[in-house]
Design an enzyme around this catalytic site. Sequence first.
Site, PDB file in Angstrom:
ATOM      1  N   TYR A 119       0.432  -1.551  -0.210  1.00 18.74           N
ATOM      2  CA  TYR A 119       0.023  -0.040   0.282  1.00 18.74           C
ATOM      3  C   TYR A 119       1.172   1.192  -0.213  1.00 18.74           C
ATOM      4  O   TYR A 119       0.412   2.279  -0.182  1.00 18.74           O
ATOM      5  CB  TYR A 119      -1.509   0.037   1.192  1.00 18.74           C
ATOM      6  CG  TYR A 119      -1.572  -0.857   1.151  1.00 18.74           C
ATOM      7  CD1 TYR A 119      -1.983  -2.575   1.458  1.00 18.74           C
ATOM      8  CD2 TYR A 119      -3.484  -0.959   0.499  1.00 18.74           C
ATOM      9  CE1 TYR A 119      -2.832  -3.167   1.383  1.00 18.74           C
ATOM     10  CE2 TYR A 119      -4.302  -1.362   0.644  1.00 18.74           C
ATOM     11  CZ  TYR A 119      -4.364  -2.880   0.767  1.00 18.74           C
ATOM     12  OH  TYR A 119      -5.457  -4.080   0.584  1.00 18.74           O
ATOM     13  N   LYS A 166       5.098 -14.147   4.884  1.00 18.83           N
ATOM     14  CA  LYS A 166       5.705 -15.125   3.222  1.00 18.83           C
ATOM     15  C   LYS A 166       6.939 -14.731   4.056  1.00 18.83           C
ATOM     16  O   LYS A 166       7.619 -14.174   3.091  1.00 18.83           O
ATOM     17  CB  LYS A 166       4.978 -14.767   2.735  1.00 18.83           C
ATOM     18  CG  LYS A 166       5.229 -15.284   1.395  1.00 18.83           C
ATOM     19  CD  LYS A 166       4.563 -16.490   1.123  1.00 18.83           C
ATOM     20  CE  LYS A 166       4.969 -17.425   0.425  1.00 18.83           C
ATOM     21  NZ  LYS A 166       4.199 -19.135   0.386  1.00 18.83           N
ATOM     22  N   ASP A 198      -0.335 -18.332   3.067  1.00 27.14           N
ATOM     23  CA  ASP A 198       0.094 -19.018   3.248  1.00 27.14           C
ATOM     24  C   ASP A 198      -1.016 -20.318   3.445  1.00 27.14           C
ATOM     25  O   ASP A 198      -2.616 -20.874   3.468  1.00 27.14           O
ATOM     26  CB  ASP A 198       0.654 -19.648   1.294  1.00 27.14           C
ATOM     27  CG  ASP A 198       1.296 -20.388   2.065  1.00 27.14           C
ATOM     28  OD1 ASP A 198       2.233 -19.465   2.674  1.00 27.14           O
ATOM     29  OD2 ASP A 198       2.616 -21.124   1.109  1.00 27.14           O
ATOM     30  N   ASP A 222      -5.895  -8.245   4.895  1.00 28.22           N
ATOM     31  CA  ASP A 222      -6.831  -7.537   4.010  1.00 28.22           C
ATOM     32  C   ASP A 222      -7.778  -9.008   3.313  1.00 28.22           C
ATOM     33  O   ASP A 222      -8.161  -9.316   3.175  1.00 28.22           O
ATOM     34  CB  ASP A 222      -6.034  -6.991   2.926  1.00 28.22           C
ATOM     35  CG  ASP A 222      -7.620  -6.299   1.615  1.00 28.22           C
ATOM     36  OD1 ASP A 222      -8.486  -5.701   2.346  1.00 28.22           O
ATOM     37  OD2 ASP A 222      -6.945  -6.287   0.499  1.00 28.22           O
ATOM     38  N   ASP A 226     -10.642 -10.624   4.887  1.00 27.79           N
ATOM     39  CA  ASP A 226     -11.688 -10.689   4.174  1.00 27.79           C
ATOM     40  C   ASP A 226     -12.089 -12.576   4.299  1.00 27.79           C
ATOM     41  O   ASP A 226     -13.200 -13.023   4.376  1.00 27.79           O
ATOM     42  CB  ASP A 226     -11.401 -10.592   3.114  1.00 27.79           C
ATOM     43  CG  ASP A 226     -11.812  -9.354   2.484  1.00 27.79           C
ATOM     44  OD1 ASP A 226     -12.672  -8.917   3.812  1.00 27.79           O
ATOM     45  OD2 ASP A 226     -12.707  -8.865   1.723  1.00 27.79           O
TER      46      ASP A 226
HETATM   47  C1  LIG Z   1       7.840 -23.193  -0.583  1.00 28.85           C
HETATM   48  C2  LIG Z   1       6.609 -22.070  -1.163  1.00 28.85           C
HETATM   49  C3  LIG Z   1       8.532 -21.191  -1.323  1.00 28.85           C
HETATM   50  C4  LIG Z   1       5.936 -22.373  -2.050  1.00 28.85           C
HETATM   51  C5  LIG Z   1       6.043 -21.336  -2.572  1.00 28.85           C
HETATM   52  O1  LIG Z   1       5.845 -20.123  -1.795  1.00 28.85           O
HETATM   53  O2  LIG Z   1       5.255 -21.283  -3.570  1.00 28.85           O
HETATM   54  C6  LIG Z   1       4.824 -23.244  -1.591  1.00 28.85           C
HETATM   55  O3  LIG Z   1       4.094 -22.488  -0.420  1.00 28.85           O
HETATM   56  C7  LIG Z   1       4.369 -23.437  -2.851  1.00 28.85           C
HETATM   57  O4  LIG Z   1       2.813 -22.892  -2.660  1.00 28.85           O
HETATM   58  O5  LIG Z   1       4.637 -24.347  -3.597  1.00 28.85           O
HETATM   59  C1  LIG Z   2     -10.757  -0.492  -1.088  1.00 24.48           C
HETATM   60  C2  LIG Z   2      -9.596  -1.212  -0.656  1.00 24.48           C
HETATM   61  C3  LIG Z   2      -8.735   0.003  -1.032  1.00 24.48           C
HETATM   62  C4  LIG Z   2      -9.187  -1.680   0.659  1.00 24.48           C
HETATM   63  C5  LIG Z   2      -8.296  -1.753   1.081  1.00 24.48           C
HETATM   64  O1  LIG Z   2      -7.421  -2.594   0.120  1.00 24.48           O
HETATM   65  O2  LIG Z   2      -7.472  -1.994   2.462  1.00 24.48           O
HETATM   66  C6  LIG Z   2     -10.585  -3.017   1.608  1.00 24.48           C
HETATM   67  O3  LIG Z   2     -10.683  -3.444   0.566  1.00 24.48           O
HETATM   68  C7  LIG Z   2     -10.960  -2.785   2.590  1.00 24.48           C
HETATM   69  O4  LIG Z   2      -9.916  -4.067   3.175  1.00 24.48           O
HETATM   70  O5  LIG Z   2     -11.176  -1.690   3.062  1.00 24.48           O
END
Ligand SMILES: CC(C)[C@H](C(=O)O)[C@@H](O)C(=O)O
Ligand SMILES: CC(C)[C@H](C(=O)O)[C@@H](O)C(=O)O
Lengths: 325, 325
Positions: A119, A166, A198, A222, A226
């Site tokens: 951001y 991450k 992840d 964010d 959600d």
């Molecule tokens: C281990 C890591 C670097 C890898 C990635 O982020 O791609 C894993 O999370 C995946 O999704 O295969």
């Molecule tokens: C509208 C957008 C810029 C905003 C963000 O990404 O922060 C929204 O998704 C939120 O989470 O309030």
Amino acid sequence: EVPEIAVIEGDGIGREVVPAAVEVLDAVGDYAFAEAEAGDATLDETGEALPAETYELAASADATLFGAAGESAADVILPLREAVGSFVNVRPARAYPGVDALRPETDLVFLRENTEGVYAGHEDRLTDDVSTLTRVVTETASRRLGEFACEYVGERGKDGFTVAHKANVMRETDGLFRDTVLAEAEAAGVDADTVLMDAFATRVCLDPEQFDVIVCPNLAGDVLSDLAAGLVGGLGLLPSANVGPERGLFEPVHGTAPDIAGEGVANPSATILSAAMLVESLGDDDAGAQIRSAVESVLSDGPRTPDLGGEATTREVTDAVLARL
Amino acid sequence: EVPEIAVIEGDGIGREVVPAAVEVLDAVGDYAFAEAEAGDATLDETGEALPAETYELAASADATLFGAAGESAADVILPLREAVGSFVNVRPARAYPGVDALRPETDLVFLRENTEGVYAGHEDRLTDDVSTLTRVVTETASRRLGEFACEYVGERGKDGFTVAHKANVMRETDGLFRDTVLAEAEAAGVDADTVLMDAFATRVCLDPEQFDVIVCPNLAGDVLSDLAAGLVGGLGLLPSANVGPERGLFEPVHGTAPDIAGEGVANPSATILSAAMLVESLGDDDAGAQIRSAVESVLSDGPRTPDLGGEATTREVTDAVLARL
Ligand SMILES: CC(C)[C@H](C(=O)O)[C@@H](O)C(=O)O
Ligand SMILES: CC(C)[C@H](C(=O)O)[C@@H](O)C(=O)O
């Protein structure tokens, strides 16, 4: 002196749910409301999505209640967060008894860094082919968030928090974020562990109860909050507080819901719960608790708007909340 | 000539599930297997998580089957993806009849950009306080992914795809990504729509059937596909294909599962399904279909490993799959 609350309805259902929350605020305390405009309609009328007066009002009021903005959302909400000096976005995501939720046992709070990450937004088109964005992570912002997280879990009697990151890929930036937040926890004697963002996405679906307070960089917060909204039954129930050192901006996590805007059936719960966080920021903890328990009571056995499977209007739900204060 | 398959077990349950998948490959076709080492144990022994021989083997073999790596995962898998020249990571996420899933109707395929975004990874510590990461998005990589997505939906009789992005904040970079992929769709006469990645996280929980093929930047694809894993019952079932112009690298989405490694109870399904994608990449579509239907049959009424609520061993599940080929 009566606290001044800036009120910015914005677009779409913002114009329906914010007035509902203002009625509730009016019922629990003595506040002076100052209205201001922002969003797509304002852009059409004035050429600016966020007029300077609105920015100034948010920057000086004791607190701001914001609804939602349409296409211009980023041009409205990001500067407004800055106007109040917000460094953390507090996003509770919990399922309520009686409300249909994919994971009814969900009860999480996201503490989202609110000033930097992607951001901070330095973007360039280096060549026809290549674009870049400079993601910024500072020790200062990470430390401030870590301090806030320690106080937050302390005040609420929580056991500790989890840092989502991450850093296996973003070693320097998310590494700095993670290590700085963990160092704050250690200094404060607060328990903290870490999870890859992840892995968090999978694990929170399988078993949300293994998490409690989650501290994250801006974009991670964010997306992951959600996701939690999806587990508790949608965005209609999630409030948020953009907290700054002296004032805050309070907004539902949902957007303008153009499909139902103008029909008077928007769910005002997220905005009313945001108003509860607002009065707490002004020190009115009793008023906050009162609002929260009225909303919970209505959610459990009161009238429901269509998003929750009911047929009630915004007016009816608001009246029910007012009656139970 | 017999196709050469590089086999890299890696760490943890990689050493259990990869041999299971090799048995299945051996049963459906004529392949020459070449083993190579990578991961934490290799790092301890040789000082390198990914020895040059392993990289070279993946870069020259007709296809590579990879298991998982521990702490060194990023140092192993990211260069291996590069070794095979992979530009897209194909991640199907579907629920299987008979397997407990949060959203049993989930049937999605993520097409994840596999070369850039934050993974391009130029990071700096500018001062004691400030760290930066340069996120890179190119038109070239976005176009290649868009072309692939158009072919992919065409070959599979899908209606179109959805581009997940955060271009309201990352206007230049994700804007370039989104617009380039959409332009490819338009040129190919493929239907495409877009969704903000945060909105996707909520909406996929509430109603996964509204999505089908999702095209995303690298990190978005990482997190959103792991979210989908949570909806189908965990990472134990998700295969993936890192596709390059001439060869691919096939791996389960799960990691080393240190908690159960060595006990012989790891679920081999994700790796066996990855082997199905592998043989398809070699043109053996029949063998791929055969493997897939054997795995599905076992998942629906065969023995189950503990992650799926059963008590079977990796050996028993593998034997059941072999018996149903
Ligand atoms: C281990 C890591 C670097 C890898 C990635 O982020 O791609 C894993 O999370 C995946 O999704 O295969
Ligand atoms: C509208 C957008 C810029 C905003 C963000 O990404 O922060 C929204 O998704 C939120 O989470 O309030």
